[in-house]
Design an enzyme around this catalytic site. Sequence first.
Site, PDB file in Angstrom:
ATOM      1  CB  THR A 136      -1.068   0.040   1.292  1.00  0.00           C
ATOM      2  OG1 THR A 136      -1.634   1.226   1.298  1.00  0.00           O
ATOM      3  CG2 THR A 136      -0.053  -0.286   2.627  1.00  0.00           C
ATOM      4  CG  ASP A 137      -1.155   4.941  -1.201  1.00  0.00           C
ATOM      5  OD1 ASP A 137      -1.715   4.311  -0.341  1.00  0.00           O
ATOM      6  OD2 ASP A 137      -1.830   5.834  -1.796  1.00  0.00           O
ATOM      7  CD  GLU A 138      -3.514   3.324   4.549  1.00  0.00           C
ATOM      8  OE1 GLU A 138      -3.342   3.289   5.573  1.00  0.00           O
ATOM      9  OE2 GLU A 138      -4.588   3.492   3.792  1.00  0.00           O
ATOM     10  CE1 TYR A 163      -3.580  -2.720   5.563  1.00  0.00           C
ATOM     11  CE2 TYR A 163      -3.494  -0.311   5.203  1.00  0.00           C
ATOM     12  CZ  TYR A 163      -3.531  -1.751   4.575  1.00  0.00           C
ATOM     13  OH  TYR A 163      -3.412  -1.851   3.439  1.00  0.00           O
ATOM     14  CE  LYS A 167      -0.276  -4.679   3.053  1.00  0.00           C
ATOM     15  NZ  LYS A 167      -0.336  -6.001   2.571  1.00  0.00           N
TER      16      LYS A 167
HETATM   17  P1  NAD Z   1      -9.566  -7.538   1.720  1.00  0.00           P
HETATM   18  O1  NAD Z   1      -9.913  -6.976   3.209  1.00  0.00           O
HETATM   19  O2  NAD Z   1     -10.998  -7.307   0.985  1.00  0.00           O
HETATM   20  O3  NAD Z   1      -9.327  -9.132   1.716  1.00  0.00           O
HETATM   21  C1  NAD Z   1      -8.227  -9.513   2.153  1.00  0.00           C
HETATM   22  C2  NAD Z   1      -8.372 -11.325   1.934  1.00  0.00           C
HETATM   23  O4  NAD Z   1      -7.433 -11.783   2.959  1.00  0.00           O
HETATM   24  C3  NAD Z   1      -9.854 -12.033   2.669  1.00  0.00           C
HETATM   25  O5  NAD Z   1     -10.279 -12.830   1.543  1.00  0.00           O
HETATM   26  C4  NAD Z   1      -9.509 -12.476   3.891  1.00  0.00           C
HETATM   27  O6  NAD Z   1     -10.267 -13.605   4.087  1.00  0.00           O
HETATM   28  C5  NAD Z   1      -8.077 -12.850   3.580  1.00  0.00           C
HETATM   29  N1  NAD Z   1      -7.136 -13.117   4.680  1.00  0.00           N
HETATM   30  C6  NAD Z   1      -7.062 -12.410   5.927  1.00  0.00           C
HETATM   31  N2  NAD Z   1      -6.384 -12.996   6.646  1.00  0.00           N
HETATM   32  C7  NAD Z   1      -5.806 -14.174   6.224  1.00  0.00           C
HETATM   33  C8  NAD Z   1      -5.034 -15.245   6.838  1.00  0.00           C
HETATM   34  N3  NAD Z   1      -4.570 -15.011   8.068  1.00  0.00           N
HETATM   35  N4  NAD Z   1      -4.805 -16.112   6.124  1.00  0.00           N
HETATM   36  C9  NAD Z   1      -5.280 -16.255   4.693  1.00  0.00           C
HETATM   37  N5  NAD Z   1      -6.236 -15.397   4.183  1.00  0.00           N
HETATM   38  C10 NAD Z   1      -6.412 -14.271   4.972  1.00  0.00           C
HETATM   39  O7  NAD Z   1      -8.602  -6.531   1.289  1.00  0.00           O
HETATM   40  P2  NAD Z   1      -8.276  -6.019   0.016  1.00  0.00           P
HETATM   41  O8  NAD Z   1      -8.861  -4.576  -0.054  1.00  0.00           O
HETATM   42  O9  NAD Z   1      -8.485  -6.867  -1.068  1.00  0.00           O
HETATM   43  O10 NAD Z   1      -6.448  -5.596  -0.082  1.00  0.00           O
HETATM   44  C11 NAD Z   1      -5.856  -6.979  -0.522  1.00  0.00           C
HETATM   45  C12 NAD Z   1      -4.398  -6.476  -0.572  1.00  0.00           C
HETATM   46  O11 NAD Z   1      -4.078  -5.167  -0.974  1.00  0.00           O
HETATM   47  C13 NAD Z   1      -4.080  -6.284   1.190  1.00  0.00           C
HETATM   48  O12 NAD Z   1      -2.557  -6.917   1.414  1.00  0.00           O
HETATM   49  C14 NAD Z   1      -3.923  -4.611   1.253  1.00  0.00           C
HETATM   50  O13 NAD Z   1      -2.863  -4.393   2.305  1.00  0.00           O
HETATM   51  C15 NAD Z   1      -3.490  -4.556  -0.074  1.00  0.00           C
HETATM   52  N6  NAD Z   1      -3.998  -2.999  -0.881  1.00  0.00           N
HETATM   53  C16 NAD Z   1      -5.320  -2.717  -0.553  1.00  0.00           C
HETATM   54  C17 NAD Z   1      -5.675  -1.439  -0.912  1.00  0.00           C
HETATM   55  C18 NAD Z   1      -7.339  -1.150  -1.164  1.00  0.00           C
HETATM   56  O14 NAD Z   1      -7.615   0.057  -1.239  1.00  0.00           O
HETATM   57  N7  NAD Z   1      -8.112  -2.042  -0.553  1.00  0.00           N
HETATM   58  C19 NAD Z   1      -4.949  -0.608  -1.628  1.00  0.00           C
HETATM   59  C20 NAD Z   1      -3.502  -1.085  -1.706  1.00  0.00           C
HETATM   60  C21 NAD Z   1      -3.102  -2.330  -1.421  1.00  0.00           C
HETATM   61  O1  DAU Z   2      -4.304   3.889   0.358  1.00  0.00           O
HETATM   62  C1  DAU Z   2      -4.267   2.536   0.252  1.00  0.00           C
HETATM   63  C2  DAU Z   2      -5.177   1.726   1.467  1.00  0.00           C
HETATM   64  O2  DAU Z   2      -6.601   2.557   1.159  1.00  0.00           O
HETATM   65  C3  DAU Z   2      -5.262   0.409   1.816  1.00  0.00           C
HETATM   66  O3  DAU Z   2      -3.832   0.113   1.995  1.00  0.00           O
HETATM   67  C4  DAU Z   2      -6.011  -0.051   2.473  1.00  0.00           C
HETATM   68  O4  DAU Z   2      -6.216  -1.502   2.683  1.00  0.00           O
HETATM   69  C5  DAU Z   2      -7.613   0.624   2.300  1.00  0.00           C
HETATM   70  O5  DAU Z   2      -8.494   0.285   3.218  1.00  0.00           O
HETATM   71  C6  DAU Z   2      -7.585   2.064   2.210  1.00  0.00           C
HETATM   72  O6  DAU Z   2      -7.283   2.721   3.362  1.00  0.00           O
HETATM   73  P1  DAU Z   2      -8.153   3.977   3.666  1.00  0.00           P
HETATM   74  O7  DAU Z   2      -8.060   4.319   5.466  1.00  0.00           O
HETATM   75  O8  DAU Z   2      -7.528   5.318   2.850  1.00  0.00           O
HETATM   76  O9  DAU Z   2      -9.563   3.664   3.192  1.00  0.00           O
HETATM   77  P2  DAU Z   2     -11.094   3.889   3.833  1.00  0.00           P
HETATM   78  O10 DAU Z   2     -12.072   3.498   2.829  1.00  0.00           O
HETATM   79  O11 DAU Z   2     -11.196   3.157   5.220  1.00  0.00           O
HETATM   80  O12 DAU Z   2     -11.156   5.562   4.101  1.00  0.00           O
HETATM   81  C7  DAU Z   2     -10.913   6.532   2.876  1.00  0.00           C
HETATM   82  C8  DAU Z   2     -10.961   7.874   3.388  1.00  0.00           C
HETATM   83  O13 DAU Z   2     -12.261   8.161   4.139  1.00  0.00           O
HETATM   84  C9  DAU Z   2     -10.192   7.896   4.837  1.00  0.00           C
HETATM   85  O14 DAU Z   2      -9.743   9.140   4.551  1.00  0.00           O
HETATM   86  C10 DAU Z   2     -11.090   8.048   5.765  1.00  0.00           C
HETATM   87  C11 DAU Z   2     -12.468   8.383   5.474  1.00  0.00           C
HETATM   88  N1  DAU Z   2     -13.717   7.692   5.881  1.00  0.00           N
HETATM   89  C12 DAU Z   2     -13.623   6.362   6.067  1.00  0.00           C
HETATM   90  C13 DAU Z   2     -15.051   5.843   6.333  1.00  0.00           C
HETATM   91  C14 DAU Z   2     -15.007   4.227   6.517  1.00  0.00           C
HETATM   92  C15 DAU Z   2     -14.658   8.581   6.229  1.00  0.00           C
HETATM   93  O15 DAU Z   2     -14.725   9.862   6.124  1.00  0.00           O
HETATM   94  N2  DAU Z   2     -15.929   7.970   6.838  1.00  0.00           N
HETATM   95  C16 DAU Z   2     -15.924   6.391   6.905  1.00  0.00           C
HETATM   96  O16 DAU Z   2     -17.017   5.825   7.204  1.00  0.00           O
END
Ligand code: NAD
Ligand code: DAU
Length: 361
Positions: A136-138, A163, A167
């Site tokens: 992630t970019d975080e 989180y 990561k």
């Molecule tokens: P998600 O939470 O939707 O899915 C995570 C999956 O991993 C689920 O299917 C869960 O059952 C599985 N999992 C969790 N713990 C596990 C374990 N111990 N063993 C096996 N499986 C397990 O997550 P996502 O949003 O699809 O993100 C996927 C990856 O991408 C993550 O590594 C996250 O850090 C990264 N990422 C997400 C975003 C985003 O915007 N969602 C952005 C950048 C990077």
């Molecule tokens: O940047 C990549 C990341 O993006 C991933 O690594 C994470 O897995 C993914 O969950 C996401 O993280 P964020 O914290 O940025 O996403 P989230 O959707 O939780 O929140 C997006 C923005 O919206 C953040 O600034 C918090 C705000 N927010 C979120 C929720 C759930 C609100 O204002 N209200 C809300 O109810």
Amino acid sequence: MRTYLVTGGAGFIGSNYIHYMFKKYGNEIRIINVDALTYAGNLENLKEVQDRENYIFVKADICDKEAIAKIFEEYDIDRVVHFAAESHVDRSIKNPEVFVQTNVLGTAVMLNCAKAAWELPDGSYLPCKKFLHVSTDEVYGSLPEDETAFFYETSPYDPHSPYSASKASSDLLVKAYMDTYKFPANITNCSNNYGPYQFPEKLIPLIINNALQGKKLPVYGDGKNVRDWLYVEDHAKAIDMVQEKGRLFETYNVGGHNEKQNIEIIHIILDTLQEMLPADDSRKKLVTYDLITYVEDRKGHDRRYAIAPDKIKSEIGWEPETMFKEGIRRTIQWFFENEDWMKNVTSGDYQKYYEEMYKTK
Ligand code: NAD
Ligand code: DAU
């Protein structure tokens, strides 16, 4: 036939990636999906592929060394694409430990098992063996509001939430394996994804789901935090292109060139819902700006994320393709067509989570 081991394939990005890969490669590849099916994992996301002969699902925890080693013994794995993680920042603030367990320890298990299966007696690896760690970019922390500041692959790590700290730790482990063992890996650091199958704890699906029910739309703090939104299919394509064309041992940042304040995202969703709902749909009158409710800010809330995806563009030729206007329409259309999916994932445990998370907000 090339065999992929995908971890976390039942989650949001993992399931979109599996769909993308089968659409692109059909029967030329085999995918083994290993997932523990936590609250975020949902096999309904994969029902279109579950009967394919070249798709195998294994329910296992990535922290379980024996189970993961057995998969490497049983199948001749060529590629690992490692998505499995605890992914939600708010949950990490309430309960950090499981993030360390899955994201750090789980990644160590994946690296160890892949290395044990792939390393040749002279310490080298066959060229077909590649591990991609999805991050992630975080990990880079927070940017100032100045629109000329971006995250680059060379930006220092500065994670703030449990989180992002977990990561960042997992990224450093992958880097350590590359440096110490010449382990054949890449890391991708991506910005915020949106699209089909996203669990409604995250901003975009939460707002769509609440708005359609006329429920409050919680905005943390002043609503001006900025995220760089990328359509999930573009991310799936980037991951595939990095494994196909990227230089081993390199990190590639993946971003949407699409920075928006949270409040802008909410306005766009409400406007798009209004445009897309038919005139006689009873939900149309529920979807109004009056639902917007400013609530207590997230602890340690990063102000701005923005990626300059220059390296992946110049070296690999990847660029974000889906404009936000188009991506959000496709996402909303998907939620319209999959109301049962939303009902199923928001019943039971989600209700408890929602009440607990938003009770003080
Ligand atoms: P998600 O939470 O939707 O899915 C995570 C999956 O991993 C689920 O299917 C869960 O059952 C599985 N999992 C969790 N713990 C596990 C374990 N111990 N063993 C096996 N499986 C397990 O997550 P996502 O949003 O699809 O993100 C996927 C990856 O991408 C993550 O590594 C996250 O850090 C990264 N990422 C997400 C975003 C985003 O915007 N969602 C952005 C950048 C990077
Ligand atoms: O940047 C990549 C990341 O993006 C991933 O690594 C994470 O897995 C993914 O969950 C996401 O993280 P964020 O914290 O940025 O996403 P989230 O959707 O939780 O929140 C997006 C923005 O919206 C953040 O600034 C918090 C705000 N927010 C979120 C929720 C759930 C609100 O204002 N209200 C809300 O109810």
